[in-house]
Design a protein around this motif. Structure first.
Motif, PDB file in Angstrom:
ATOM      1  N   GLU A  25       8.246   2.489   4.536  1.00  0.00           N
ATOM      2  CA  GLU A  25       9.079   3.356   3.724  1.00  0.00           C
ATOM      3  C   GLU A  25       8.452   4.743   3.678  1.00  0.00           C
ATOM      4  O   GLU A  25       7.219   4.871   3.687  1.00  0.00           O
ATOM      5  N   THR A  26       9.292   5.763   3.628  1.00  0.00           N
ATOM      6  CA  THR A  26       8.808   7.144   3.594  1.00  0.00           C
ATOM      7  C   THR A  26       9.462   7.870   2.433  1.00  0.00           C
ATOM      8  O   THR A  26      10.592   7.541   2.023  1.00  0.00           O
ATOM      9  N   ASP A  27       8.742   8.849   1.923  1.00  0.00           N
ATOM     10  CA  ASP A  27       9.270   9.625   0.812  1.00  0.00           C
ATOM     11  C   ASP A  27       8.506  10.941   0.724  1.00  0.00           C
ATOM     12  O   ASP A  27       7.306  10.999   1.039  1.00  0.00           O
ATOM     13  N   VAL A  28       9.214  11.989   0.303  1.00  0.00           N
ATOM     14  CA  VAL A  28       8.611  13.289   0.034  1.00  0.00           C
ATOM     15  C   VAL A  28       8.619  13.482  -1.476  1.00  0.00           C
ATOM     16  O   VAL A  28       9.684  13.474  -2.107  1.00  0.00           O
ATOM     17  N   LEU A  29       7.427  13.605  -2.054  1.00  0.00           N
ATOM     18  CA  LEU A  29       7.281  13.663  -3.511  1.00  0.00           C
ATOM     19  C   LEU A  29       6.948  15.085  -3.932  1.00  0.00           C
ATOM     20  O   LEU A  29       5.855  15.590  -3.635  1.00  0.00           O
ATOM     21  N   PRO A  30       7.863  15.776  -4.608  1.00  0.00           N
ATOM     22  CA  PRO A  30       7.525  17.116  -5.116  1.00  0.00           C
ATOM     23  C   PRO A  30       6.625  17.014  -6.339  1.00  0.00           C
ATOM     24  O   PRO A  30       6.927  16.284  -7.294  1.00  0.00           O
ATOM     25  N   VAL A  31       5.516  17.741  -6.311  1.00  0.00           N
ATOM     26  CA  VAL A  31       4.555  17.727  -7.413  1.00  0.00           C
ATOM     27  C   VAL A  31       4.909  18.855  -8.362  1.00  0.00           C
ATOM     28  O   VAL A  31       5.121  19.999  -7.945  1.00  0.00           O
ATOM     29  N   ARG A  32       4.934  18.536  -9.626  1.00  0.00           N
ATOM     30  CA  ARG A  32       5.380  19.493 -10.632  1.00  0.00           C
ATOM     31  C   ARG A  32       4.433  20.676 -10.824  1.00  0.00           C
ATOM     32  O   ARG A  32       4.821  21.819 -10.646  1.00  0.00           O
ATOM     33  N   PRO A  33       3.150  20.469 -11.199  1.00  0.00           N
ATOM     34  CA  PRO A  33       2.310  21.624 -11.548  1.00  0.00           C
ATOM     35  C   PRO A  33       1.904  22.397 -10.305  1.00  0.00           C
ATOM     36  O   PRO A  33       1.692  21.842  -9.232  1.00  0.00           O
ATOM     37  N   ALA A  34       1.781  23.694 -10.478  1.00  0.00           N
ATOM     38  CA  ALA A  34       1.283  24.552  -9.395  1.00  0.00           C
ATOM     39  C   ALA A  34      -0.213  24.672  -9.541  1.00  0.00           C
ATOM     40  O   ALA A  34      -0.711  25.170 -10.540  1.00  0.00           O
ATOM     41  N   VAL A  35      -0.969  24.187  -8.548  1.00  0.00           N
ATOM     42  CA  VAL A  35      -2.421  24.189  -8.616  1.00  0.00           C
ATOM     43  C   VAL A  35      -2.962  25.120  -7.562  1.00  0.00           C
ATOM     44  O   VAL A  35      -2.304  25.473  -6.595  1.00  0.00           O
ATOM     45  N   VAL A  43       0.857  -1.186   0.000  1.00  0.00           N
ATOM     46  CA  VAL A  43       0.000   0.000   0.000  1.00  0.00           C
ATOM     47  C   VAL A  43       0.892   1.235   0.000  1.00  0.00           C
ATOM     48  O   VAL A  43       1.837   1.326   0.795  1.00  0.00           O
ATOM     49  N   THR A  44       0.572   2.151  -0.880  1.00  0.00           N
ATOM     50  CA  THR A  44       1.246   3.443  -0.920  1.00  0.00           C
ATOM     51  C   THR A  44       0.249   4.514  -0.491  1.00  0.00           C
ATOM     52  O   THR A  44      -0.752   4.743  -1.169  1.00  0.00           O
ATOM     53  N   VAL A  45       0.508   5.133   0.655  1.00  0.00           N
ATOM     54  CA  VAL A  45      -0.365   6.160   1.215  1.00  0.00           C
ATOM     55  C   VAL A  45       0.114   7.516   0.696  1.00  0.00           C
ATOM     56  O   VAL A  45       1.275   7.888   0.889  1.00  0.00           O
ATOM     57  N   VAL A  46      -0.777   8.239   0.016  1.00  0.00           N
ATOM     58  CA  VAL A  46      -0.448   9.535  -0.574  1.00  0.00           C
ATOM     59  C   VAL A  46      -1.198  10.613   0.201  1.00  0.00           C
ATOM     60  O   VAL A  46      -2.434  10.557   0.313  1.00  0.00           O
ATOM     61  N   ILE A  47      -0.447  11.600   0.726  1.00  0.00           N
ATOM     62  CA  ILE A  47      -1.028  12.712   1.484  1.00  0.00           C
ATOM     63  C   ILE A  47      -0.690  13.999   0.731  1.00  0.00           C
ATOM     64  O   ILE A  47       0.462  14.445   0.748  1.00  0.00           O
ATOM     65  N   PRO A  48      -1.644  14.585   0.030  1.00  0.00           N
ATOM     66  CA  PRO A  48      -1.338  15.824  -0.698  1.00  0.00           C
ATOM     67  C   PRO A  48      -1.292  17.032   0.234  1.00  0.00           C
ATOM     68  O   PRO A  48      -2.198  17.245   1.038  1.00  0.00           O
ATOM     69  N   VAL A  49      -0.235  17.811   0.136  1.00  0.00           N
ATOM     70  CA  VAL A  49      -0.077  19.069   0.881  1.00  0.00           C
ATOM     71  C   VAL A  49      -0.021  20.174  -0.163  1.00  0.00           C
ATOM     72  O   VAL A  49       1.036  20.459  -0.744  1.00  0.00           O
ATOM     73  N   ALA A  50      -1.171  20.777  -0.426  1.00  0.00           N
ATOM     74  CA  ALA A  50      -1.272  21.738  -1.525  1.00  0.00           C
ATOM     75  C   ALA A  50      -0.913  23.148  -1.111  1.00  0.00           C
ATOM     76  O   ALA A  50      -0.528  23.954  -1.961  1.00  0.00           O
ATOM     77  N   MET A  76       4.684   5.562   2.981  1.00  0.00           N
ATOM     78  CA  MET A  76       4.054   6.850   3.273  1.00  0.00           C
ATOM     79  C   MET A  76       4.696   7.910   2.381  1.00  0.00           C
ATOM     80  O   MET A  76       5.908   8.117   2.413  1.00  0.00           O
ATOM     81  N   VAL A  77       3.861   8.559   1.579  1.00  0.00           N
ATOM     82  CA  VAL A  77       4.330   9.565   0.625  1.00  0.00           C
ATOM     83  C   VAL A  77       3.578  10.860   0.891  1.00  0.00           C
ATOM     84  O   VAL A  77       2.336  10.868   0.915  1.00  0.00           O
ATOM     85  N   VAL A  78       4.305  11.928   1.104  1.00  0.00           N
ATOM     86  CA  VAL A  78       3.733  13.261   1.254  1.00  0.00           C
ATOM     87  C   VAL A  78       4.006  14.015  -0.053  1.00  0.00           C
ATOM     88  O   VAL A  78       5.168  14.271  -0.394  1.00  0.00           O
ATOM     89  N   GLU A 125      11.715  11.157   8.298  1.00  0.00           N
ATOM     90  CA  GLU A 125      12.871  10.383   8.740  1.00  0.00           C
ATOM     91  C   GLU A 125      12.642   9.808  10.133  1.00  0.00           C
ATOM     92  O   GLU A 125      13.000   8.655  10.416  1.00  0.00           O
ATOM     93  N   GLU A 126      12.059  10.598  11.023  1.00  0.00           N
ATOM     94  CA  GLU A 126      11.760  10.096  12.364  1.00  0.00           C
ATOM     95  C   GLU A 126      10.723   8.982  12.321  1.00  0.00           C
ATOM     96  O   GLU A 126      10.816   7.992  13.079  1.00  0.00           O
ATOM     97  N   LEU A 127       9.741   9.126  11.437  1.00  0.00           N
ATOM     98  CA  LEU A 127       8.725   8.079  11.287  1.00  0.00           C
ATOM     99  C   LEU A 127       9.353   6.783  10.789  1.00  0.00           C
ATOM    100  O   LEU A 127       9.019   5.687  11.273  1.00  0.00           O
ATOM    101  N   LYS A 128      10.246   6.883   9.849  1.00  0.00           N
ATOM    102  CA  LYS A 128      10.904   5.685   9.330  1.00  0.00           C
ATOM    103  C   LYS A 128      11.761   5.024  10.396  1.00  0.00           C
ATOM    104  O   LYS A 128      11.862   3.791  10.471  1.00  0.00           O
ATOM    105  N   ARG A 129      12.418   5.819  11.262  1.00  0.00           N
ATOM    106  CA  ARG A 129      13.254   5.252  12.312  1.00  0.00           C
ATOM    107  C   ARG A 129      12.413   4.507  13.344  1.00  0.00           C
ATOM    108  O   ARG A 129      12.798   3.434  13.817  1.00  0.00           O
TER     109      ARG A 129
END
Length: 804
Positions: A586-596, A515-522, A553-555, A574-578
């Protein structure tokens, strides 16, 4: 004499010494056992010589000793050898792969069609929808592009032989005689009525060797191949096993059809039967036996009863003939089914009346269904919905009356028309006025039931109808004039469940899917709620049990978010992964390309999922969560189970929190008891007027005072990446939507599962609706959800009005 004495002395001395050794070495008990064994051994008698006391050597050599002396044997049992590593010592039972093979069950019929032209495509389409299997056999030199694309085509090369040699050889390799009760052998220029064919084989027994068809005119007992031949299962076995007897026909001068007919007769040694077990093989050839069948002649033939019950119509000229014949016989079958339904309904009505007379109970309608509106017990009383022509009253916690519109209006209008037709057909003198009352309830066994109260106006002659006179009226005046009266009629209407079908086997799902959890921070206002969500997720990882399932977990961070906020989120990840090492997180910060825009939440969710699917692949489950979500550990398991690839997406119904100030969650239970009601009310109104951000002092619990389940909230959902990519094409790249539910509506292959989810909770936040959305229903749904999630009605009343 002296020499013989010397010899006897030595022999006697040997016996004495042997006896002495025997007495020394063996005990008395062994001697007793030996005597008993010897007595038992000598007491055996020959089964062929009664009365003989001594067993002869010849009988011993022949193995005629039957006496059991096993009580003196010693049994040595060897221990079972230890099985090798990773192997079970339990013996395995070898079973067949399919239950049908183990039980010996077979399919009912198979059709073997010799394809010689494009007519084979039409025969394959008409027969293939009704019988279990259609197999086409064609000479490789006659296969064109259309015929070559069929998956059920078996090509062959003649190589100077007749057609029957190749076709029967291919049928033998398919083990047709083991898998089917009946075999239909025909040419592609012959049309078979599939409905008559199925009724025909259901009537006859297959266990008798028989071949059915149209006998040849020469009286030889052969079946005409151009009219088709039906073989029973024993006849199939005879034909295929004895096909070698037809080898002499391969060099004969007969054409292929005549050679095939002779081969069938030689191999099976059976005579063609047009009638078997009371079932006739009906062949329709029109006015002339050699005239071809044409679709223009159907209008002339349909008046013949023999044509309507025909099984075979040979000598087709084109695929238009096959299509026209099939369409006609489908109409004939539908008319036959309608007659059977009417007859069945009459029989059911008759039986119901007889049962009602015997039991004294009322007749249930529709027939064979439970009685109308009769609850099984007092705990399962159905809830009726009251409606008029303008409004409908539903059983909802926060809204009890809604405007009657959309599909509900169409449903009510159709039911009222049906009720009016029923009343006015029996009493045409009535004049309709209005719908007075209407009630409806859904029963999963009956369908939707309605009670319709109709108001009518009726003109009567009071002189002829003195019961309608009113007290105090002039009797003479009433005798001379007419009077309009109001008449009420109640009609019970039932909309039965139609078009029911059995669903296929449910797809197999398991709980170990990634499962890949996606949390959008707009925007910047989503940063703090997202960090709180990560902190709650870290507390869930403190459980001692190890997780073997992979969760990522992907933000998804948008360009409008400040750089310092992105750094803070990265540190939290990083603290969550530890902390979640044992959970394989697994954790990752995903930069979204388009500005919405921050207002288009649906657009932000779509952009976040687009980049996540591109980066992590389309074979995972993607769980989109709102930054204001609060989830429990069980929610991830339910997301895994309820999301099915190529079949189902999961849109849970979350528990949405009320405004903490209005619902009283800003105060602890002790402060609420100590603070007077009027003072608390004024303080709450003051904070609302000043726009102070609410602060929660109590834990969010699923209770009606804290929030509600919002069925119009679609901000959180789970979907496979490949299904999202397919549904994403329904929405434009820059299309503004408040949520993504519209992408999955109206699809045949993907189901939408909605279920109340107590482990998914949405914290209160200022929700903004994109008023520039392309869908007006989307805007109205968002506005209604925003208004109803403020507080409950009783909480708003306590806030606005003084309590007495």
């Amino acid at each position: 004499m002296v020499g013989g004495g010397r010899t006897g002395v030595h022999l006697l001395l040997g016996f004495v010494i042997g006896a002495a050794f025997y007495l020394i070495l063996y005990s008395s008990q062994s001697e007793e056992n030996f005597k008993n064994s010897l007595a038992a051994f000598t007491s055996c008698r020959s089964p062929e010589s009664e009365g003989v006391d001594v067993l002869e050597p010849s009988a011993l050599e022949k193995g005629r000793i039957y006496k059991d002396v096993s009580e003196h044997w010693i049994v040595h049992q060897d221990s079972m050898p230890t099985p090798p590593a990773n192997q079970d010592a339990t013996p395995k039972v070898t079973r067949t792969r399919f239950a049908a093979t183990e039980l010996g069950t077979r399919e009912r019929i198979m059709a073997a069609v010799m394809a010689e032209s494009a007519l084979a495509l039409s025969i394959n389409a008409t027969l293939g929808r009704h019988i279990p299997r259609v197999q086409l056999f064609a000479d490789s030199s006659r296969i064109d592009n259309d015929l070559g694309q069929l998956t059920n085509l078996s090509p062959y090369k003649l190589n100077g032989q007749k057609t029957h040699s190749m076709v029967l050889g291919l049928l033998f390799n398919m083990s047709t005689h083991d898998n089917y009760d009946w075999l239909l052998l025909a040419k592609d220029s012959t049309y078979f009525n599939p409905f008559v064919l199925l009724r025909m084989i259901d009537t006859m027994n297959w266990n008798e060797p028989v071949i059915m068809g149209e006998p040849a005119e020469d009286g030889s007992g052969r079946c005409r191949l151009d009219s088709g031949v039906i073989f029973s299962q024993p006849a199939i076995a005879l034909l295929l096993i004895n096909r070698g007897a037809c080898s002499s026909l391969s060099t004969a001068t007969d054409d292929d059809q005549l050679a095939f007919e002779k081969c069938i007769q030689i191999a099976t040694n059976l005579t063609c039967k047009p009638l078997h077990q009371g079932v006739r093989y009906e062949v329709w050839r029109g006015e002339r036996a050699d005239s071809p069948a044409a679709h223009d002649s159907i209008e002339d033939w349909k008046h013949s009863a023999a044509f309507r019950r025909a099984l075979v119509v040979p000598r087709l000229l084109s695929d238009a003939d096959a299509s026209a014949l099939h369409d006609y016989f489908v109409r004939v079958e539908m008319a036959r089914a309608d007659r059977e339904i009417v007859k069945m309904e009459a029989d059911l009505s008759r039986l119901a009346e007889e049962e009602a007379r015997e039991t004294g109970e009322a007749i249930s309608w529709p027939p064979a269904l439970p009685p109308f509106a009769k609850p099984p017990n007092r705990y399962q009383v159905p809830t009726w919905e009251y409606f008029t022509m303008t409004e409908i009253f539903r059983s909802e916690p926060n809204q009890n009356v809604r405007r009657l519109e959309g599909k509900d209006f169409d449903d009510v209008a159709e039911v009222v028309v049906a009720a009016r037709n029923e009343v006015e057909s029996e009493e045409p003198e009535l004049e309709f006025v209005q719908l007075r009352n209407g009630y409806r309830v859904f029963d999963p066994r009956r369908g939707m039931d309605y009670m319709i109260d109709l108001t009518y106006r009726k003109t009567v002659n009071e002189m002829l109808d003195p019961e309608n006179r009113f007290e105090g009226d002039n009797e003479a005046g009433h005798e001379e004039g007419l009077k309009e009266i109001v008449v009420e009629r109640r009609v019970h209407v039932s909309r039965m469940i139609a078009s029911t079908q059995l669903m296929n086997q449910a797809p197999y799902v398991k709980e170990d899917t990634d499962v890949t959890v996606v949390i959008p921070v707009a925007s910047e206002k989503d940063v703090l709620p997202a960090r709180k969500l990560l902190a709650r997720q870290a507390r869930l990882c403190l459980s001692p049990t190890e997780e073997t399932r992979k969760t990522r977990m992907v933000v998804a961070v948008f360009p409008l978010v400040d750089t310092r906020s992105v750094t803070a989120i990265s540190n939290d990840m990083e603290e969550l992964k530890r902390r979640c090492k044992r959970s394989l997180l697994e954790t990752d910060v995903l930069p979204v390309r388009p500005a919405v825009s921050t207002e288009g939440k649906g657009t932000a969710a779509a952009a976040a999922l687009d980049d996540a699917v591109d980066r992590y692949g389309a074979n995972n489950i993607y769980l989109l969560l709102s930054p204001h979500a609060d989830v429990q550990k069980e929610f991830f398991d339910r997301a895994r189970i309820n999301t099915i690839k190529h079949y189902q997406v999961f849109f849970p119904v979350p528990f949405v929190e009320y405004h903490p100030t209005i619902s009283g969650m800003e105060m602890t239970e002790k402060e609420e008891k100590d603070t007077p009601t009027e003072q608390a009310r004024e303080a709450a109104l003051s904070r609302l007027r000043d726009g102070v951000e609410p602060k929660r002092k109590r834990a969010l619990i699923v209770q009606k005072e804290h929030g509600r389940f919002d069925s119009q909230d679609f901000t959180c959902f789970a979907v496979y990446g490949v299904d999202y990519v397919t549904a994403r094409t329904k929405l434009g790249v820059n299309e503004r939507r408040n949520d993504l539910i519209a992408a999955f509506l109206g699809q045949d292959g993907i189901h939408i599962l909605r279920a109340v989810e107590p482990t998914l909770r949405i914290r209160y936040h200022k929700r903004s609706c994109d008023m520039e959305s392309v869908d007006t229903e989307d805007i109205a749904r968002c506005v209604d959800s925003k208004k109803e999630n403020v507080a409950a009605k009783d909480q708003l009343a306590k806030l606005l009005f003084h309590e007495k």
